[in-house]
Design a protein around this motif. Structure first.
Motif, PDB file in Angstrom:
ATOM      1  N   ILE A   1     -30.335  16.828 -14.460  1.00 47.40           N
ATOM      2  CA  ILE A   1     -30.751  15.462 -14.784  1.00 47.40           C
ATOM      3  C   ILE A   1     -29.991  14.448 -13.946  1.00 47.40           C
ATOM      4  O   ILE A   1     -30.461  13.323 -13.724  1.00 47.40           O
ATOM      5  N   PHE A   2     -28.809  14.826 -13.460  1.00 49.88           N
ATOM      6  CA  PHE A   2     -28.018  13.912 -12.645  1.00 49.88           C
ATOM      7  C   PHE A   2     -28.559  13.909 -11.216  1.00 49.88           C
ATOM      8  O   PHE A   2     -28.890  14.963 -10.670  1.00 49.88           O
ATOM      9  N   PRO A   3     -28.621  12.752 -10.588  1.00 46.74           N
ATOM     10  CA  PRO A   3     -29.026  12.718  -9.169  1.00 46.74           C
ATOM     11  C   PRO A   3     -28.021  13.483  -8.312  1.00 46.74           C
ATOM     12  O   PRO A   3     -26.824  13.526  -8.608  1.00 46.74           O
ATOM     13  N   ALA A   4     -28.516  14.099  -7.234  1.00 46.88           N
ATOM     14  CA  ALA A   4     -27.640  14.879  -6.356  1.00 46.88           C
ATOM     15  C   ALA A   4     -26.553  14.020  -5.717  1.00 46.88           C
ATOM     16  O   ALA A   4     -25.461  14.497  -5.428  1.00 46.88           O
ATOM     17  N   SER A   5     -26.858  12.740  -5.521  1.00 45.19           N
ATOM     18  CA  SER A   5     -25.878  11.851  -4.884  1.00 45.19           C
ATOM     19  C   SER A   5     -24.681  11.562  -5.776  1.00 45.19           C
ATOM     20  O   SER A   5     -23.684  11.024  -5.305  1.00 45.19           O
ATOM     21  N   TRP A   6     -24.791  11.895  -7.078  1.00 48.10           N
ATOM     22  CA  TRP A   6     -23.661  11.653  -7.979  1.00 48.10           C
ATOM     23  C   TRP A   6     -22.590  12.737  -7.845  1.00 48.10           C
ATOM     24  O   TRP A   6     -21.439  12.510  -8.218  1.00 48.10           O
ATOM     25  N   HIS A   7     -22.943  13.929  -7.348  1.00 47.03           N
ATOM     26  CA  HIS A   7     -21.983  15.033  -7.167  1.00 47.03           C
ATOM     27  C   HIS A   7     -21.231  15.333  -8.458  1.00 47.03           C
ATOM     28  O   HIS A   7     -20.012  15.450  -8.459  1.00 47.03           O
ATOM     29  N   VAL A   8     -21.954  15.460  -9.546  1.00 50.20           N
ATOM     30  CA  VAL A   8     -21.303  15.659 -10.848  1.00 50.20           C
ATOM     31  C   VAL A   8     -20.529  16.976 -10.885  1.00 50.20           C
ATOM     32  O   VAL A   8     -19.361  16.992 -11.307  1.00 50.20           O
ATOM     33  N   PRO A   9     -21.110  18.129 -10.482  1.00 48.99           N
ATOM     34  CA  PRO A   9     -20.311  19.365 -10.509  1.00 48.99           C
ATOM     35  C   PRO A   9     -19.066  19.277  -9.629  1.00 48.99           C
ATOM     36  O   PRO A   9     -18.007  19.797  -9.977  1.00 48.99           O
ATOM     37  N   TYR A  10     -19.205  18.619  -8.516  1.00 49.87           N
ATOM     38  CA  TYR A  10     -18.067  18.436  -7.605  1.00 49.87           C
ATOM     39  C   TYR A  10     -16.962  17.611  -8.250  1.00 49.87           C
ATOM     40  O   TYR A  10     -15.776  17.983  -8.224  1.00 49.87           O
ATOM     41  N   ARG A  11     -17.347  16.507  -8.879  1.00 49.59           N
ATOM     42  CA  ARG A  11     -16.358  15.651  -9.565  1.00 49.59           C
ATOM     43  C   ARG A  11     -15.730  16.387 -10.740  1.00 49.59           C
ATOM     44  O   ARG A  11     -14.529  16.246 -11.019  1.00 49.59           O
TER      45      ARG A  11
END
Length: 824
Positions: free
Chosen positions: A264-274
């Motif tokens: 659901i998160f946009p790829a530009s947010w890099h949630v798994p990375y963060r």
């Protein structure tokens, strides 16, 4: 001409009375010149008069033309002003109408945008109340664009009211979004099918809001996700070093389980990375606390396992989020240290290695040009390497101690198992223990470089230095030892060393192995400096270790020379036992020469085959520089030389010279034969010159000695007279004549001491108390001293600078018998 020199000019023109006959022609010539000049002047004056009149007429015409032009310009200017006034009068009404139209158009556009803004804000308010995120996101983008048109009207009350209302709507949207995201991860997303779609739409709204809202939302989500992790792994059961692997399994399982939900998160947010960054920071803090609070030192196996799993996890993150760790290249580079493969194999490996690197570089360059990067990879590129594992650095001392213990034990084992021989078919003549030692070092380096490249790797490099120095010591101790004596006590070298044929081969193997270790140590330092952190690269240096192996090489070659010379002792003694004074004919070369030839013929081919050309040349130089002076000194040990005996000894000397000159061809190493030949010729020429002095007639022996030995001494000359068999009375007259016309040198030579009686058992060095005893001690040790001093010459040409200082250091000692010997 100057008027004052007119008289001088006349005197020059008419210097004599006879020359006055030319006055009349000269006067006529001068009068003619004056008439010509007058005519020219008159013509010029007439021409100037005519030109002046014409110039005045031209000036008057130009003045009239300028006045006419000025009048026309004034007339044109006046007409232009009249035209401008007429145009302004015509366009005055048109300008008023144009400004009015422009203002009306601007007002209509502003009112229309204001109407749109009011309508859009009201619609946005309705969408926000109904949580219509997708529509609200698009509407919010439009409202933001409309607001940009009213930046110049911020102080207008209506605009201020609309902006305040818009800010309130944004706060409402933010609170709704945060409220909806609070249910993510609680299990409601599986019960409510439209919740994930609603959250996905809300992300569009967050992107339309300020960037700080997105940062706050992502941070809150990551913190909430890791709350359970902190609670689980802060407990007493899992807060242990051996449970470290379960931490990484937890986050990987968490990412894998929620992979579909987190789309659901946009790829530009890099949630798994963060999320992984925050996980690593929290994990580092907890692991560091575990290491610091441990009451006892952790087991090395547990510590290394935890570190290995940590490094593997960091590499996985680096690879997943845009990094690349070339571990295989590092391993290949380490394997190349000390490689004995042939050149074609090395070239093939190097070509494949750099083709691989070049292909990887091209691929990354194309990705940058086309922009086809993985969207899950962050743009900034956070460096995960060492984010957790660096906290292990201060606690890896037990690992380094274990590595040192293991390497030292392996060193003892390989040295004990060393046969000190080379297998048949070997091309390198290097001891197996040296290659095995570097194989163990490479394995240790590979293990450590996988785990860390910081302080621990630097400490391990220090261990490598200590291990290699220990191996150098073991090679040094394996060299054959000789008896103690004055040279051994003063210079650290044994005077006489008995070596067998096998000992000679072992010494050559030690030289080659030390050279291999010297070279490979440098390669090891270069490779460590490449893979270690740049902060420690400057401290990576193997110069001390290489100096140790250089000392082993020098000591080995000197031992080899002394061993060969010791074999000559019997032959040198046999030379002094020949009845030189009673020989009645000159025959073939003597038996002692044949003995020396036999010794060299048995040893030189083996040494030439085992030693490299550089070290074999060093060996030859030292052998020639030692054997020549020794042979020279041994002549004085003979009791008496008849003319026939001197001729026979001269023949033997030339045979010795021929034998020494044939050594390079005997060893099949002729690359340096020219320089060696000059060296041998110089060393053996002194013995030939001495025998020529002995063969000279009595009445010319002094002149011959002075010619061949400009720096000769009276005592040495006296010993030559004794070798010739002269009586004391006959010697004295010749000596008196030599001292009268000689060079006047009063220092006694070492060979002069040979006249003193030699005691069967020399006194200890510190027990020398009188001149007679000292002379006997000198005579007994002269042979060893001559060889030791000769070994020191020429060392600079081979690169072994340490060896040069051995004899000089003995000279510089302030006390001891050796100091008195050099001052004798």
């Amino acid at each position: 001409m100057d008027k004052s020199s007119a008289l001088e000019y006349i005197n020059q023109m008419f210097p004599t009375e006879a020359s006055l006959s030319g006055v009349e022609p000269l006067m006529q010539k001068i009068h003619g010149e004056i008439r010509r000049v007058d005519a020219s002047i008159l013509s010029a004056v007439r021409q100037q008069s005519n030109s002046g009149t014409k110039a005045k007429e031209d000036l008057a015409d130009a003045t009239r033309a300028v006045e006419e032009l000025s009048y026309k310009i004034q007339e044109i200017k006046s007409k232009a002003e009249q035209s401008e006034a007429m145009v302004q009068e015509i366009c005055r009404d048109i300008k008023k109408l144009d400004f009015a139209k422009k203002n009306i158009t601007t007002t209509i556009t502003a009112l229309h945008r204001l109407t749109m803004l009011v309508s859009a804000v009201e619609q946005l308010q309705v969408m926000a109340s109904k949580r219509q995120y997708k529509e609200a996101a698009a509407q919010l983008e439009a409202v933001n664009q409309l607001c940009n048109h009213f930046e110049a009207y911020r102080d207008v009350p209506k605009i201020m009211e609309l902006r305040e209302k818009l800010n309130n709507i944004k706060q409402v949207l933010k609170s709704h979004v945060f409220s909806d995201f609070s249910s993510l991860g609680t299990g409601k997303e599986t019960e409510e099918t439209n919740l994930l779609q609603q959250l996905s739409d809300s992300c569009l709204v967050v992107d339309a809001l300020e960037s700080s809202v997105r940062e706050e939302l992502v941070n809150n989500f990551c913190s909430r996700e890791l709350t359970s992790y902190e609670q689980i792994f802060e407990g007493a059961e899992l807060a242990k070093l051996d449970k470290t692997e379960r931490r990484y399994a937890w986050i990987k399982r968490r990412i894998r389980t929620n992979e579909e939900i987190w789309k659901i998160f946009p790829a530009s947010w890099h949630v798994p990375y963060r999320l992984c960054i925050q996980f690593c920071k929290k994990t580092r803090k907890q692991v560091e606390s575990i290491l610091v609070n441990m009451k006892e030192k952790p087991e090395v196996a547990t510590l290394l396992l935890a570190l290995q799993r940590t490094v593997e996890f960091e590499k996985e993150l680096e690879k997943k989020f845009g990094g690349d760790v070339p571990t295989s290249d590092i391993g290949d580079d380490i394997e190349e240290i000390g490689s004995w493969e042939n050149n074609s194999q090395n070239i093939s490996k190097i070509r494949k290695k750099y083709e691989k690197k070049f292909a990887a570089g091209q691929e990354s360059g194309e990705n940058e040009k086309t922009g086809n990067k993985d969207l899950s990879a962050p743009g900034a590129g956070f460096n995960f390497r060492g984010i957790i594992s660096s906290c292990f650095e201060p606690h890896l001392t037990p690992y380094i101690e274990l590595e040192e213990k293991t390497l030292m034990e392996r060193l003892e084992k390989v040295v004990q198992e060393e046969t000190w021989d080379i297998e048949d078919g070997s091309q390198n003549n290097v001891l197996r223990s040296s290659t095995q030692l570097f194989s163990d070092i490479k394995k240790s380096l590979k293990r450590c470089s996988v785990l860390t490249k910081n302080q621990t790797l630097f400490n391990l490099f220090k261990v490598f230095q200590r291990v290699l120095k220990a191996y150098a010591t073991k090679l040094f101790l394996k060299l054959p030892k000789g008896g103690t004596g004055i040279v051994a006590a003063a210079t650290g070298m044994d005077g006489q060393i008995k070596v067998s044929d096998r000992d000679e081969r072992v010494i050559c193997y030690i030289v080659n192995s030390a050279e291999y270790c010297h070279k490979t140590s440098g390669e090891l330092a270069e490779k460590v400096s490449e893979i270690i952190d740049p902060h420690y690269a400057e401290g990576v240096d193997m110069s001390e270790v290489q100096d140790e192996f250089s000392a082993v090489i020098t000591k080995s070659l000197v031992t080899l020379v002394l061993g060969i010379e010791t074999k000559f002792d019997n032959e040198m003694a046999a030379m002094t036992r020949v009845p030189w004074g009673t020989l009645d004919s000159v025959g073939d070369q003597s038996g002692y020469v044949n003995g020396i030839n036999t010794i060299l013929s048995g040893s030189i081919p083996v040494l030439g085959n085992l030693l490299t050309p550089v070290y074999f040349q060093f060996f030859l130089d030292k052998l020639a520089s030692s054997l020549g002076p020794r042979f020279y000194a041994n002549i004085f040990r003979c009791k008496q030389l008849s003319e026939t005996g001197a001729q026979q000894m001269l023949l033997d000397t030339q045979a010795m010279k021929t034998i020494l000159l044939e050594i390079p061809s005997l060893a099949r190493q002729t690359s340096t034969a020219a320089s060696y030949s000059k060296f041998v010729s110089r060393e053996m020429s002194r013995a030939e010159a001495l025998l020529k002095v002995i063969l000279s007639p009595i009445d010319s022996v002094a002149d011959t000695y002075r010619a061949l030995f400009p720096e000769g001494t009276p005592m040495e000359f006296q010993r030559i007279l004794e070798l010739k068999g002269l009586k004391k009375a006959d010697q004295q007259s010749i000596l008196d004549d030599f001292n009268k016309h000689g060079p006047g040198l009063t220092q006694p030579s070492v060979s002069a001491a040979m006249r003193q009686p030699v005691p069967t058992t020399p006194a200890p060095p510190m027990a020398i108390t009188n001149q007679a005893t000292a002379a006997g001690f000198i005579a007994n040790s002269e042979d060893v001293l001559t060889r030791a001093a000769a070994l020191g010459r020429g060392a600079a040409t081979t690169g072994f600078k340490k060896f040069i200082a051995l004899t000089e250091a003995a000279k510089d000692r302030k006390d001891g018998p050796l100091r008195r010997l050099f001052n004798a």
